[in-house]
Design a protein around this motif. Structure first.
Motif, short mmCIF file in Angstrom:
data_model
loop_
_atom_site.label_atom_id
_atom_site.label_comp_id
_atom_site.label_asym_id
_atom_site.label_seq_id
_atom_site.Cartn_x
_atom_site.Cartn_y
_atom_site.Cartn_z
N SER A 1 74.33 13.56 -75.67
CA SER A 1 74.39 14.99 -75.39
C SER A 1 73.06 15.50 -74.85
CB SER A 1 74.75 15.76 -76.66
OG SER A 1 73.72 15.67 -77.62
N LEU A 2 71.96 14.81 -75.20
CA LEU A 2 70.65 15.26 -74.78
C LEU A 2 70.22 14.66 -73.46
CD1 LEU A 2 68.89 15.00 -78.25
CD2 LEU A 2 69.36 17.12 -77.03
N SER A 3 70.91 13.61 -73.02
CA SER A 3 70.55 12.80 -71.86
C SER A 3 69.34 11.96 -72.19
CB SER A 3 70.30 13.67 -70.61
OG SER A 3 69.00 14.21 -70.62
N SER A 4 68.98 11.04 -71.29
CA SER A 4 67.94 10.07 -71.61
C SER A 4 66.55 10.67 -71.63
CB SER A 4 67.98 8.91 -70.61
OG SER A 4 67.67 9.37 -69.31
N THR A 5 66.31 11.69 -70.83
CA THR A 5 64.98 12.27 -70.78
C THR A 5 64.93 13.53 -71.62
OG1 THR A 5 64.65 11.41 -68.54
CG2 THR A 5 63.19 13.17 -69.26
N ALA A 6 63.98 13.57 -72.55
CA ALA A 6 63.85 14.74 -73.42
C ALA A 6 63.21 15.88 -72.65
CB ALA A 6 63.00 14.38 -74.64
N VAL A 7 63.83 17.05 -72.71
CA VAL A 7 63.28 18.25 -72.09
C VAL A 7 62.41 18.95 -73.13
CG1 VAL A 7 63.79 20.46 -71.01
CG2 VAL A 7 65.27 18.48 -70.57
N VAL A 8 61.14 19.13 -72.85
CA VAL A 8 60.25 19.72 -73.85
C VAL A 8 59.75 21.10 -73.46
CG1 VAL A 8 59.50 17.46 -74.67
CG2 VAL A 8 58.18 18.60 -72.88
N LEU A 9 59.93 21.49 -72.19
CA LEU A 9 59.46 22.79 -71.73
C LEU A 9 60.61 23.69 -71.33
CD1 LEU A 9 56.39 21.78 -69.51
CD2 LEU A 9 56.35 22.69 -71.84
N GLU A 10 60.41 24.97 -71.55
CA GLU A 10 61.39 26.00 -71.21
C GLU A 10 60.59 27.19 -70.67
OE1 GLU A 10 65.33 26.97 -73.71
OE2 GLU A 10 63.49 27.70 -74.64
N ASP A 11 60.71 27.46 -69.37
CA ASP A 11 59.89 28.49 -68.73
C ASP A 11 58.40 28.25 -68.95
OD1 ASP A 11 62.18 29.85 -67.84
OD2 ASP A 11 62.37 30.93 -69.75
N GLY A 12 58.02 26.96 -68.88
CA GLY A 12 56.61 26.61 -68.97
C GLY A 12 56.02 26.56 -70.36
N LYS A 13 56.85 26.79 -71.39
CA LYS A 13 56.39 26.78 -72.77
C LYS A 13 57.26 25.80 -73.58
CE LYS A 13 53.20 30.09 -72.71
NZ LYS A 13 53.24 30.47 -71.29
N PRO A 14 56.81 25.38 -74.76
CA PRO A 14 57.62 24.47 -75.57
C PRO A 14 59.00 25.07 -75.87
CG PRO A 14 55.40 24.62 -76.46
CD PRO A 14 55.50 25.67 -75.39
N LEU A 15 59.98 24.22 -76.04
CA LEU A 15 61.34 24.67 -76.34
C LEU A 15 61.35 25.69 -77.47
CD1 LEU A 15 63.44 21.36 -76.27
CD2 LEU A 15 63.32 23.14 -74.52
N GLN A 16 62.14 26.74 -77.28
CA GLN A 16 62.36 27.79 -78.28
C GLN A 16 61.12 28.65 -78.53
OE1 GLN A 16 65.40 28.52 -79.69
NE2 GLN A 16 66.25 26.94 -78.36
N TRP A 17 60.10 28.51 -77.70
CA TRP A 17 58.87 29.27 -77.91
C TRP A 17 59.13 30.78 -77.91
CZ3 TRP A 17 54.28 27.65 -79.52
CH2 TRP A 17 53.16 28.48 -79.37
N SER A 18 59.97 31.22 -76.99
CA SER A 18 60.23 32.66 -76.89
C SER A 18 60.95 33.20 -78.12
CB SER A 18 61.05 32.97 -75.63
OG SER A 18 62.33 32.34 -75.70
N HIS A 19 61.61 32.31 -78.88
CA HIS A 19 62.32 32.74 -80.08
C HIS A 19 61.48 32.59 -81.35
CE1 HIS A 19 65.99 33.10 -77.73
NE2 HIS A 19 65.80 31.87 -77.28
N ALA A 20 60.35 31.89 -81.24
CA ALA A 20 59.47 31.73 -82.40
C ALA A 20 58.81 33.06 -82.71
CB ALA A 20 58.42 30.66 -82.12
N PHE A 21 58.42 33.25 -83.96
CA PHE A 21 57.87 34.52 -84.40
C PHE A 21 56.45 34.74 -83.86
CE2 PHE A 21 60.56 33.34 -88.26
CZ PHE A 21 61.69 33.93 -87.73
N SER A 22 56.18 35.96 -83.46
CA SER A 22 54.86 36.32 -82.95
C SER A 22 54.01 37.01 -84.00
CB SER A 22 55.00 37.25 -81.73
OG SER A 22 55.71 36.61 -80.69
#
Length: 356
Positions: free
Chosen positions: A16-37
Motif C-alpha cells: 500500500s505504501l509502494s517501494s519508496t517511502a515518501v517522507v516529505l509533504e509540501d517540503g516538510k516531514p509527513l504530517q508536519w502541518s497537523h503537528a501541534f505548534s
C-alpha cells in the motif's frame, strides 16, 4: 522468523505504501502541518502535560515544538529556518511511518495499519521514543518550552523499558538525559560565547550527536523486539544503528535538506525473508544501493573486529577532518559509482595521519 500472518500484514502494508517511502509533504516531514505548534495543544491533566507517544502526531509535535523553542539559539547552524539538526529526527520519524515500520509486528492489533497514526510499542522501530521523548523531556526540564512545565508521558502497563517523565528517565537512562541536558545548556552558553561561529557550530553539533548516540544506546532496552522481524530486517536495523557511529563522529548537520537526501534512499518497506540487496526487485536502485552499503560497512567493521568504526572516530579528530568525513559519507551513501574499497583506503589513510 516471522509468523505467516505477520508477514502478510507487513507485506500488505508495504504494497500500500509502494517501494519508496515518501517522507516529505509540501517540503516538510509527513504530517508536519497537523503537528501541534503550541505546547498547550498537547493533552493536559491537572496542570501536567500528558502526551501520548503512541500517537504519531504527538511524537512529531515533540520535534516541531523543539525546533521552534531552540531556533533562536541555532544561529551558528545557518541563516535558514530549516538548519536545525533536530530536523533530521523529524525526517527519520516520517520515514518510519511511511515505510510501515511503526506498525504492530505481532499482528495482534491494527496499530499502524488500519490506524495509520498509531505507533505500536511492540515495534522495535518505535523505540525511536528514546530520540523523541527524551530530548523533549530534557528541553522541558531546562525551561525551553514553558517555565515550570511538567510532563508525564502516557505509557501503558507492560512496557517497562520506556520511561515516563524526566525523573524516571534520568534514573533509568542517566547518560542519555545528562547528555541532552548538556546539549540544551550548550545552546544557551553558545549565545554568549566569544568563540567564532564555526567553532560554536562544531561544538554544538558534537553535543547534539553525543546526546543522540546516548539515546540510541539506551534503546538497546528494546532489543528483544527485534525477534518479531525477518533476519533481513534485523540485519538492516543493526546496520542502520552502526551507521550512526559514522555520522555522529563527523558531526553531520542533519538539517532538513541534508537529512532528506540521506533518508529518501532508505528501504520504503519492512524487509522480508529473501530480500538480499542489491537484487531486491520491488525496491529502487537507490534503495538497493543504500542497503548494500549499510551491509558492507557493518560486515567490514565486524571482520576488522570493530576497528573500522574506531579508525573513523580517530580520523574525525578536528573540524577539518570532520568536514572531509561528511563529504566522504555523502559520496559513499549517495553515489553508486563510489567504490566501497575507496572509502576503506581513505579512512585508513586519514586515521594513520592522525596518529603520526
Amino acid at each position: 522468523m516471522l509468523r505467516p500472518v505477520v508477514q502478510c500484514l507487513l507485506l500488505a502494508c508495504a504494497v500500500s505504501l509502494s517501494s519508496t517511502a515518501v517522507v516529505l509533504e509540501d517540503g516538510k516531514p509527513l504530517q508536519w502541518s497537523h503537528a501541534f505548534s503550541q505546547v498547550t495543544e498537547l493533552p493536559e491533566q491537572n496542570g501536567v502535560t500528558t502526551p501520548n507517544p503512541s500517537h504519531f502526531l504527538h511524537r512529531m509535535s515533540f520535534y516541531k515544538l523543539l525546533i521552534a523553542a531552540t531556533d533562536p539559539y541555532m544561529g551558528t547552524m545557518g541563516t535558514g529556518a530549516e538548519d536545525s539538526p533536530v530536523w533530521g529526527l523529524a525526517i527519520q520519524l516520517a520515514w518510519l511511518l511511511s515505510s510501515g515500520r511503526l506498525a504492530d509486528p505481532t499482528g495482534q492489533t491494527n496499530c499502524g495499519l488500519g490506524e495509520p497514526m498509531c505507533i505500536s510499542l511492540n515495534s522495535w522501530w518505535s523505540c525511536n521514543y528514546f530520540v523523541s521523548a527524551l530530548p523533549f523531556l530534557s528541553a522541558a526540564q531546562q525551561g525551553f518550552l514553558i517555565p515550570g512545565m511538567q510532563v508525564q508521558m502516557q505509557i501503558p502497563e507492560g512496557f517497562g523499558e520506556y520511561c515516563s517523565n524526566y525523573a524516571d528517565c534520568a534514573t533509568k537512562y542517566p547518560d542519555a538525559m545528562n547528555k541532552w541536558d548538556a546539549f540544551f545548556q550548550g545552546l544557551r552558553d553558545a549565545a554568549t560565547s566569544p568563540l567564532p561561529d564555526s567553532e560554536k557550530k562544531d561544538l554544538l553539533l558534537g553535543l547534539y550527536w553525543a546526546a543522540q548516540m546516548a539515546s540510541i544506546y539506551a534503546s538497546s532496552a528494546c532489543n528483544a523486539k527485534q525477534s518479531l522481524y525477518s533476519s533481513e530486517e534485523i540485519s538492516f536495523a543493526n546496520s542502520w544503528l552502526n551507521s550512526a557511529e559514522y555520522v555522529s563522529a563527523a558531526h553531520f548537520q542533519s538539517n532538513l535538506v541534508l537529512s532528506s537526501k540521506f533518508v529518501v534512499p532508505l528501504p520504503g518497506r519492512v524487509l522480508k525473508e529473501g530480500d538480499v540487496a542489491p537484487n531486491i526487485a520491488d525496491l529502487t536502485a537507490e534503495e538497493n544501493h543504500s542497503l548494500n552499503t549499510f551491509t558492507w560497512m557493518k560486515n567490514i567493521n565486524t571482520l576488522l573486529g570493530g576497528t573500522l568504526v574506531s579508525m573513523w572516530q580517530k580520523a574525525m579528530c578536528s573540524p577539518t577532518t570532520r568536514e572531509k568525513g561528511r563529504t566522504l559519507l555523502e559520496q559513499l551513501m549517495l553515489d553508486p559509482s563510489f567504490a566501497t574499497p575507496t572509502f576503506l583506503s581513505i579512512i585508513t589513510g586519514m586515521s594513520t595521519r592522525t596518529m603520526t
